[in-house]
Design a protein around this motif. Structure first.
Motif, mmCIF file in Angstrom:
data_model
loop_
_atom_site.group_PDB
_atom_site.id
_atom_site.type_symbol
_atom_site.label_atom_id
_atom_site.label_comp_id
_atom_site.label_asym_id
_atom_site.label_seq_id
_atom_site.Cartn_x
_atom_site.Cartn_y
_atom_site.Cartn_z
ATOM 1 N N ARG A 1 8.644 -7.637 -3.808
ATOM 2 C CA ARG A 1 9.015 -8.490 -4.940
ATOM 3 C C ARG A 1 9.943 -7.768 -5.913
ATOM 4 O O ARG A 1 10.853 -8.383 -6.492
ATOM 5 C CB ARG A 1 7.752 -8.955 -5.674
ATOM 6 N N PHE A 2 9.727 -6.454 -6.104
ATOM 7 C CA PHE A 2 10.534 -5.661 -7.032
ATOM 8 C C PHE A 2 11.103 -4.452 -6.292
ATOM 9 O O PHE A 2 10.643 -3.321 -6.469
ATOM 10 C CB PHE A 2 9.685 -5.192 -8.223
ATOM 11 N N PRO A 3 12.097 -4.667 -5.432
ATOM 12 C CA PRO A 3 12.600 -3.583 -4.578
ATOM 13 C C PRO A 3 13.199 -2.413 -5.345
ATOM 14 O O PRO A 3 13.312 -1.320 -4.791
ATOM 15 C CB PRO A 3 13.660 -4.289 -3.717
ATOM 16 N N GLY A 4 13.555 -2.606 -6.606
ATOM 17 C CA GLY A 4 14.150 -1.510 -7.368
ATOM 18 C C GLY A 4 13.145 -0.641 -8.098
ATOM 19 O O GLY A 4 13.532 0.356 -8.729
ATOM 20 N N LEU A 5 11.848 -0.981 -8.026
ATOM 21 C CA LEU A 5 10.830 -0.232 -8.762
ATOM 22 C C LEU A 5 10.066 0.708 -7.833
ATOM 23 O O LEU A 5 9.768 0.354 -6.692
ATOM 24 C CB LEU A 5 9.844 -1.188 -9.435
ATOM 25 N N PRO A 6 9.719 1.909 -8.326
ATOM 26 C CA PRO A 6 8.980 2.875 -7.504
ATOM 27 C C PRO A 6 7.490 2.580 -7.521
ATOM 28 O O PRO A 6 6.714 3.188 -8.265
ATOM 29 C CB PRO A 6 9.289 4.216 -8.181
ATOM 30 N N VAL A 7 7.042 1.652 -6.692
ATOM 31 C CA VAL A 7 5.631 1.263 -6.656
ATOM 32 C C VAL A 7 4.800 2.400 -6.062
ATOM 33 O O VAL A 7 5.116 2.929 -4.998
ATOM 34 C CB VAL A 7 5.441 -0.019 -5.827
ATOM 35 N N LEU A 8 3.730 2.772 -6.762
ATOM 36 C CA LEU A 8 2.823 3.797 -6.275
ATOM 37 C C LEU A 8 1.571 3.143 -5.717
ATOM 38 O O LEU A 8 0.982 2.262 -6.351
ATOM 39 C CB LEU A 8 2.419 4.751 -7.409
ATOM 40 N N CYS A 9 1.144 3.581 -4.558
ATOM 41 C CA CYS A 9 -0.090 3.090 -3.956
ATOM 42 C C CYS A 9 -1.107 4.227 -4.000
ATOM 43 O O CYS A 9 -0.926 5.261 -3.347
ATOM 44 C CB CYS A 9 0.137 2.639 -2.518
ATOM 45 N N GLY A 10 -2.151 4.041 -4.799
ATOM 46 C CA GLY A 10 -3.140 5.099 -4.911
ATOM 47 C C GLY A 10 -4.157 4.808 -5.985
ATOM 48 O O GLY A 10 -4.131 3.762 -6.638
ATOM 49 N N ASP A 11 -5.056 5.767 -6.188
ATOM 50 C CA ASP A 11 -6.178 5.634 -7.102
ATOM 51 C C ASP A 11 -5.780 6.114 -8.495
ATOM 52 O O ASP A 11 -5.277 7.227 -8.651
ATOM 53 C CB ASP A 11 -7.340 6.478 -6.566
ATOM 54 N N ALA A 12 -6.036 5.286 -9.510
ATOM 55 C CA ALA A 12 -5.707 5.670 -10.884
ATOM 56 C C ALA A 12 -6.519 6.875 -11.340
ATOM 57 O O ALA A 12 -6.163 7.523 -12.323
ATOM 58 C CB ALA A 12 -5.946 4.489 -11.830
ATOM 59 N N GLY A 13 -7.593 7.207 -10.627
ATOM 60 C CA GLY A 13 -8.381 8.385 -10.962
ATOM 61 C C GLY A 13 -7.660 9.686 -10.682
ATOM 62 O O GLY A 13 -8.100 10.743 -11.151
ATOM 63 N N ARG A 14 -6.560 9.625 -9.957
ATOM 64 C CA ARG A 14 -5.706 10.806 -9.743
ATOM 65 C C ARG A 14 -4.252 10.483 -10.099
ATOM 66 O O ARG A 14 -3.311 10.888 -9.433
ATOM 67 C CB ARG A 14 -5.821 11.321 -8.303
ATOM 68 N N LEU A 15 -4.133 9.752 -11.202
ATOM 69 C CA LEU A 15 -2.827 9.241 -11.622
ATOM 70 C C LEU A 15 -1.814 10.355 -11.882
ATOM 71 O O LEU A 15 -0.637 10.239 -11.507
ATOM 72 C CB LEU A 15 -3.001 8.390 -12.886
ATOM 73 N N LYS A 16 -2.240 11.413 -12.509
ATOM 74 C CA LYS A 16 -1.321 12.503 -12.836
ATOM 75 C C LYS A 16 -0.669 13.074 -11.583
ATOM 76 O O LYS A 16 0.550 13.294 -11.538
ATOM 77 C CB LYS A 16 -2.069 13.595 -13.602
ATOM 78 N N ASP A 17 -1.459 13.290 -10.547
ATOM 79 C CA ASP A 17 -0.921 13.816 -9.290
ATOM 80 C C ASP A 17 -0.004 12.807 -8.606
ATOM 81 O O ASP A 17 1.040 13.178 -8.049
ATOM 82 C CB ASP A 17 -2.062 14.201 -8.346
ATOM 83 N N LEU A 18 -0.392 11.524 -8.642
ATOM 84 C CA LEU A 18 0.442 10.485 -8.037
ATOM 85 C C LEU A 18 1.827 10.464 -8.676
ATOM 86 O O LEU A 18 2.851 10.351 -7.986
ATOM 87 C CB LEU A 18 -0.215 9.115 -8.194
ATOM 88 N N LEU A 19 1.861 10.565 -9.990
ATOM 89 C CA LEU A 19 3.138 10.535 -10.698
ATOM 90 C C LEU A 19 3.981 11.759 -10.362
ATOM 91 O O LEU A 19 5.192 11.648 -10.144
ATOM 92 C CB LEU A 19 2.906 10.454 -12.206
ATOM 93 N N ARG A 20 3.359 12.906 -10.334
ATOM 94 C CA ARG A 20 4.103 14.130 -10.010
ATOM 95 C C ARG A 20 4.683 14.065 -8.607
ATOM 96 O O ARG A 20 5.811 14.500 -8.376
ATOM 97 C CB ARG A 20 3.188 15.348 -10.149
ATOM 98 N N GLU A 21 3.900 13.534 -7.674
ATOM 99 C CA GLU A 21 4.373 13.438 -6.297
ATOM 100 C C GLU A 21 5.569 12.504 -6.176
ATOM 101 O O GLU A 21 6.447 12.722 -5.331
ATOM 102 C CB GLU A 21 3.234 12.936 -5.398
ATOM 103 N N ARG A 22 5.624 11.472 -7.016
ATOM 104 C CA ARG A 22 6.671 10.458 -6.878
ATOM 105 C C ARG A 22 7.876 10.710 -7.778
ATOM 106 O O ARG A 22 9.020 10.544 -7.345
ATOM 107 C CB ARG A 22 6.094 9.071 -7.170
ATOM 108 N N VAL A 23 7.635 11.097 -9.038
ATOM 109 C CA VAL A 23 8.762 11.210 -9.981
ATOM 110 C C VAL A 23 8.969 12.625 -10.505
ATOM 111 O O VAL A 23 9.835 12.849 -11.353
ATOM 112 C CB VAL A 23 8.584 10.234 -11.160
ATOM 113 N N GLY A 24 8.202 13.586 -10.019
ATOM 114 C CA GLY A 24 8.415 14.977 -10.391
ATOM 115 C C GLY A 24 8.252 15.237 -11.877
ATOM 116 O O GLY A 24 7.262 14.842 -12.503
#
Length: 216
Positions: free
Chosen positions: A108-131
């Motif tokens: 639906r939003f091809p220009g957005l960096p959708v993250l699939c994962g648990d919000a309980g490890r949000l900090k790591d998810l963000l680092r992995e995707r957007v550095g």
């Protein structure tokens, strides 16, 4: 299995026969598929209304440069409201635990960096995707059903938010508990604004929390 009241509410949201006529990529179809397969994770019998989504988006400043992390993005009703609000697409990061819903959001939003994962490890998810950009989160917009999530999981999520939000960061949450006396789950934050959206099904309250400024 859907409970009786869920079936009644679903009938209110989508008239009989309508669901079967929806396009495969329809947000409503995606919502009900997830509701049937994983009702506890959805936490609602109807999708959030545009009025609720717009109220949540109104708490996000289009003029700031920080990232806007959206938790429990679902079918993207709040995501769409954020874009309508004028938030730059490169600032918005939807997060969804369900792989099916995350895939739907990506289409639906091809220009957005959708993250699939648990919000309980949000900090790591963000680092992995957007550095390094993970250090510049200015807003967290949450549609997570916190009242139906185990308390230890809620505490883990709140700890993540406390870590990623800076001194001027804000946290936006909606809840079906429309009492203004409901406590803030982030101890270092205070409720700045609160609005009940009566036309949502069921009525919901959107809250804006900001970090308390330390004196001295």
């Amino acid at each position: 299995m859907m409970m009786k009241h869920d079936r009644i509410s679903s009938a209110i949201c989508a008239p009989p026969g309508k669901i079967g006529k929806l396009a495969p990529s329809s947000p409503l179809r995606a919502f009900f598929r997830e509701l049937i397969s994983n009702p506890r994770a959805i936490g609602a019998a109807c999708p959030s209304s545009r009025g609720l989504a717009r109220r949540m988006a109104s708490y996000v400043s289009p003029d700031s440069n920080g990232l806007v992390v959206e938790l429990g993005a679902g079918t993207g009703v709040v995501t769409a409201a954020l874009l309508e609000r004028g938030i730059a697409p490169e600032r918005i990061i939807p997060v969804e635990r369900s792989p099916e819903m995350a895939h739907f959001l990506s289409r639906r939003f091809p220009g957005l960096p959708v993250l699939c994962g648990d919000a309980g490890r949000l900090k790591d998810l963000l680092r992995e995707r957007v550095g390094d950009r993970a250090a510049s989160v200015s807003h967290v917009v949450s549609s997570l059903p916190l009242r139906s999530i185990p308390q230890e999981v809620v505490r883990a999520i709140m700890d993540q938010l406390n870590q990623i939000l800076g001194r001027d960061g804000s946290y936006i949450q909606f809840t079906y508990d429309i009492r203004h006396s409901a406590p803030c789950l982030l101890p270092d934050f205070a409720r700045i604004s609160s609005k009940v959206i009566w036309l949502n099904i069921p009525p919901a309250r959107a809250d804006l929390f900001c970090r308390r400024q330390k004196r001295g």
